[in-house]
Design a protein around this motif. Structure first.
Motif, short mmCIF file in Angstrom:
data_model
loop_
_atom_site.label_atom_id
_atom_site.label_comp_id
_atom_site.label_asym_id
_atom_site.label_seq_id
_atom_site.Cartn_x
_atom_site.Cartn_y
_atom_site.Cartn_z
N ARG A 1 -4.13 0.44 7.63
CA ARG A 1 -4.36 -0.80 6.91
C ARG A 1 -4.95 -1.81 7.90
NH1 ARG A 1 -5.43 0.88 3.19
NH2 ARG A 1 -5.40 -1.13 2.12
N LEU B 1 4.93 5.47 2.55
CA LEU B 1 4.50 6.86 2.48
C LEU B 1 5.50 7.63 1.65
CD1 LEU B 1 3.49 7.50 6.22
CD2 LEU B 1 2.03 6.76 4.34
N TRP C 1 -8.88 14.14 3.93
CA TRP C 1 -8.15 12.92 4.28
C TRP C 1 -7.71 12.87 5.73
CZ3 TRP C 1 -7.46 8.34 2.00
CH2 TRP C 1 -6.48 7.50 2.49
N PHE D 1 -2.89 7.04 7.83
CA PHE D 1 -3.10 6.01 6.81
C PHE D 1 -3.17 4.68 7.54
CE2 PHE D 1 -1.27 3.61 2.95
CZ PHE D 1 -2.53 3.46 2.38
N THR E 1 -6.40 2.29 -7.48
CA THR E 1 -5.89 3.60 -7.09
C THR E 1 -7.07 4.56 -6.89
OG1 THR E 1 -5.67 4.34 -9.39
CG2 THR E 1 -3.76 3.26 -8.39
N ALA F 1 0.85 -1.19 0.00
CA ALA F 1 0.00 0.00 0.00
C ALA F 1 0.89 1.24 0.00
CB ALA F 1 -0.91 -0.01 1.22
N LEU G 1 0.98 5.49 -0.23
CA LEU G 1 0.26 6.75 -0.13
C LEU G 1 1.23 7.89 -0.43
CD1 LEU G 1 -2.58 7.93 0.70
CD2 LEU G 1 -1.48 8.50 2.88
N ARG H 1 -7.81 8.90 -5.10
CA ARG H 1 -7.21 10.09 -4.51
C ARG H 1 -8.23 10.82 -3.65
NH1 ARG H 1 -6.76 15.00 -8.95
NH2 ARG H 1 -9.01 15.34 -9.16
N TYR I 1 -3.90 13.41 -1.55
CA TYR I 1 -3.29 12.14 -1.18
C TYR I 1 -3.68 11.11 -2.24
CZ TYR I 1 -2.06 14.06 3.36
OH TYR I 1 -1.50 14.82 4.37
N HIS I 2 -2.68 10.52 -2.86
CA HIS I 2 -2.89 9.51 -3.90
C HIS I 2 -2.56 8.14 -3.32
CE1 HIS I 2 -3.06 12.59 -7.17
NE2 HIS I 2 -2.31 13.26 -6.30
N CYS I 3 -3.52 7.24 -3.36
CA CYS I 3 -3.35 5.92 -2.76
C CYS I 3 -3.32 4.85 -3.85
CB CYS I 3 -4.50 5.64 -1.79
SG CYS I 3 -4.30 4.10 -0.86
N ILE J 1 -2.99 0.60 -4.07
CA ILE J 1 -2.97 -0.67 -3.35
C ILE J 1 -2.73 -1.79 -4.36
CG2 ILE J 1 -4.19 -2.22 -1.79
CD1 ILE J 1 -3.77 0.51 -0.59
#
Length: 531
Positions: free
Chosen positions: A237, A250, A231, A235, A223, A112, A114, A225, A121-123, A125
């Motif tokens: 999980r 990160l 946000w 972060f 993905t 994951a 971020l 954002r 924030y762009h995530c 996974i």
């Protein structure tokens, strides 16, 4: 006689089995019935008289739900017994054997990432999946949740009610497949709430369906954002499927000077610092931080939090309220996230509003000593962050313990800490004053609180005897603050109506002791309780 590595591995397996059985509150007879074995066989394995078999290990893992721990111990034993190391081919087979067949999806690897860029924030996974079940998998659940002010649930709820998260802004995209070839995945909304979205990633697209059949593997990637205004600086999980390895990364601009820490929780434990540190690397103006864990237990949660020492700040954000003892710091900032990482419960936790449980002394002496030791440990760790100029107090509920115990350190560093068991105020002076207090549980603000200038406190010794101690001025304020904690009360409850909390950035009293005239601010006199 020295035992062999194989003997030691068998002993380790037996110990792991026994520990999980006890944790699940099962007798040997109950476990044997669930596994389909004779009770005597369980006794023989735990007593090291029988060696484990593969079938036994698989059934024990399935029945006890050990998150792969029992199976891993068997693998270690089996590798030694077979006098071979794990080859790449066998390592692939281990992934298939790691969980009992028929248990469904397994996450062999989750990564994951971020990233913070341009106010978003762009995530991303990535999960490597293996279908260990007996049915084809046609969809995969994904949950996306935001919490702008995690230490202030009411404020966060109001914020997200006024500024709800939307599917459109998420720009969710998903694909699956092997190396070099990914098939786009359609998705369908499952739940739509202000601060959370749940979707099904579908193993299908406009070209057709491609279920994940039993025994097959694939990798899914998705993905999305979220803007920084929704946000929040955290972060998390959550381990919802059996997982072999979890990696969290990160990626922040170095110019923001990110300060990052992490905590983990499980069904059996409150927030605790991550067991291993994050790895940090600064390259080309970006700061990358990475943390990994092997075979995390089911339902464990790993949360990384941060603050930017430099950079944009939410104009509405006056600090993140939390909870803890009366304290004012000098030196490095001790924000709520760092205090939570030390094990200090934060504002909003139910235990902070519950009266503490009194000790039955001397019967509970061992519990009392353990509670005091744990309070002192946290206080010592706080010293590593910065000094406290006005003194420092900590109550047991603030570290997640339900007992009526507190430790208070006077402002004068030459005086030792005061330990209070089952304390209650039995008399208070009519004269009061009003001073600003801080609290380790919502440390980013200060509040002006009226308190008596002198209080008499009845408390109990370890031997069960009762005594009364008088506290004046600063110590009276510190002790009263901690007794409030033990009664399920916070200092904001004692602030005058309409009084506002002051962000620590605007508070001008940090590093300065409370001001009193004419009386020693740290005095305390103890006398036995007279019936």
């Amino acid at each position: 006689m020295t035992s062999s590595p194989i003997d030691r591995a068998a002993d380790t397996f037996a110990a792991e089995l026994a520990q999980w059985r006890v944790d699940r509150a099962m007798t040997k007879k109950q476990l044997a019935a669930r596994m389909g074995f004779d009770p005597s066989y369980i006794s023989h394995v735990e007593g090291r008289r029988h060696r484990p078999t593969e079938d036994f290990a698989r059934r024990a893992e399935a029945v006890l739900g050990a998150g792969g721990a029992i199976w891993q111990r068997f693998q270690e034993y089996d590798d030694l017994r077979a006098s071979r190391t794990v080859t790449p081919a066998r390592d692939a087979a281990v992934a298939e054997q790691w969980q009992v067949p028929g248990t469904g999806l397994i996450v062999e690897q989750e990564t994951a990432v971020l990233s913070y860029r341009d106010g978003f924030y762009h995530c991303a996974i990535r999960r490597a999946l293996y279908n260990a079940g007996t049915e084809p998998v046609t969809r995969y659940p994904v949950r996306i949740a935001v919490d702008r002010y995690p230490d202030d649930p009411q404020r966060s709820n109001r914020h997200h009610h006024d500024h709800p998260l939307t599917f459109a802004e998420l720009d969710l995209d998903a694909a699956c497949g092997g190396t070099g070839h990914l098939e786009p995945m359609l998705w369908r909304a499952k739940h739509d709430r202000d601060a959370a979205k749940e979707v099904w990633l579908l193993f299908e697209n406009s070209q057709g369906r491609f279920p994940l059949y039993p025994g097959q593997r694939t990798t899914i990637e998705y993905t999305y954002r979220v803007g920084q205004e929704k946000w929040g600086q955290w972060f998390q999980r959550a381990v919802r499927l059996p997982t072999r390895r979890l990696t969290v990364r990160l990626d922040f601009p170095t110019t923001l000077d990110p300060q990052v820490w992490g905590v983990e929780t499980s069904l059996s434990a409150e927030d605790a610092p991550l067991r291993t540190p994050l790895r940090r690397q600064d390259v080309d103006g970006r700061t990358a931080l990475e943390w990994s864990t092997e075979v995390p237990p089911l339902n464990a949660r790993y949360r990384l939090e941060w603050r930017f020492r430099r950079g944009p700040r939410d104009p509405e954000d006056t600090g993140t309220p939390g909870c803890g003892g009366a304290a004012v710091a000098t030196g490095p900032v001790a924000d709520s996230g760092r205090l939570r990482a030390l094990g200090i419960v934060q504002r909003g936790a139910a235990i902070l509003r519950q009266p503490a449980r009194p000790f039955d002394l001397p019967s509970d002496e061992a519990i009392a000593l353990d509670t005091i030791a744990r309070l002192r440990t946290v206080l010592a760790r706080l010293d590593q962050l910065h000094p406290f100029s006005k003194g420092l107090g900590l109550a047991a509920p603030q570290i997640g313990l339900p007992w009526a115990a507190a430790v208070v350190r006077p402002p004068d560093p030459g005086l030792g800490p005061v330990v209070l068991l089952n304390p209650r105020v039995v008399a208070a002076a009519r004269e009061t004053d009003q001073q600003y207090e801080g609290c380790l549980s919502f440390f980013d603000v200060r509040g002006s609180v009226p308190r008596p200038l002198r209080i008499d406190v009845e408390h109990t010794g370890l031997a069960g005897g009762r005594m009364i101690t008088s506290f004046d001025r600063a110590m009276a304020r510190l002790v009263a603050h901690e007794i409030d904690h033990l009664e399920g009360r916070l200092y904001v409850d004692r602030m005058p109506p309409g009084a506002a909390l002051v962000p620590v950035e605007e508070y001008g009293g940090s590093g300065h002791p409370w001001i009193y005239l004419g009386l020693n601010p740290v005095s305390g006199h103890t006398s036995p309780k007279l019936s």
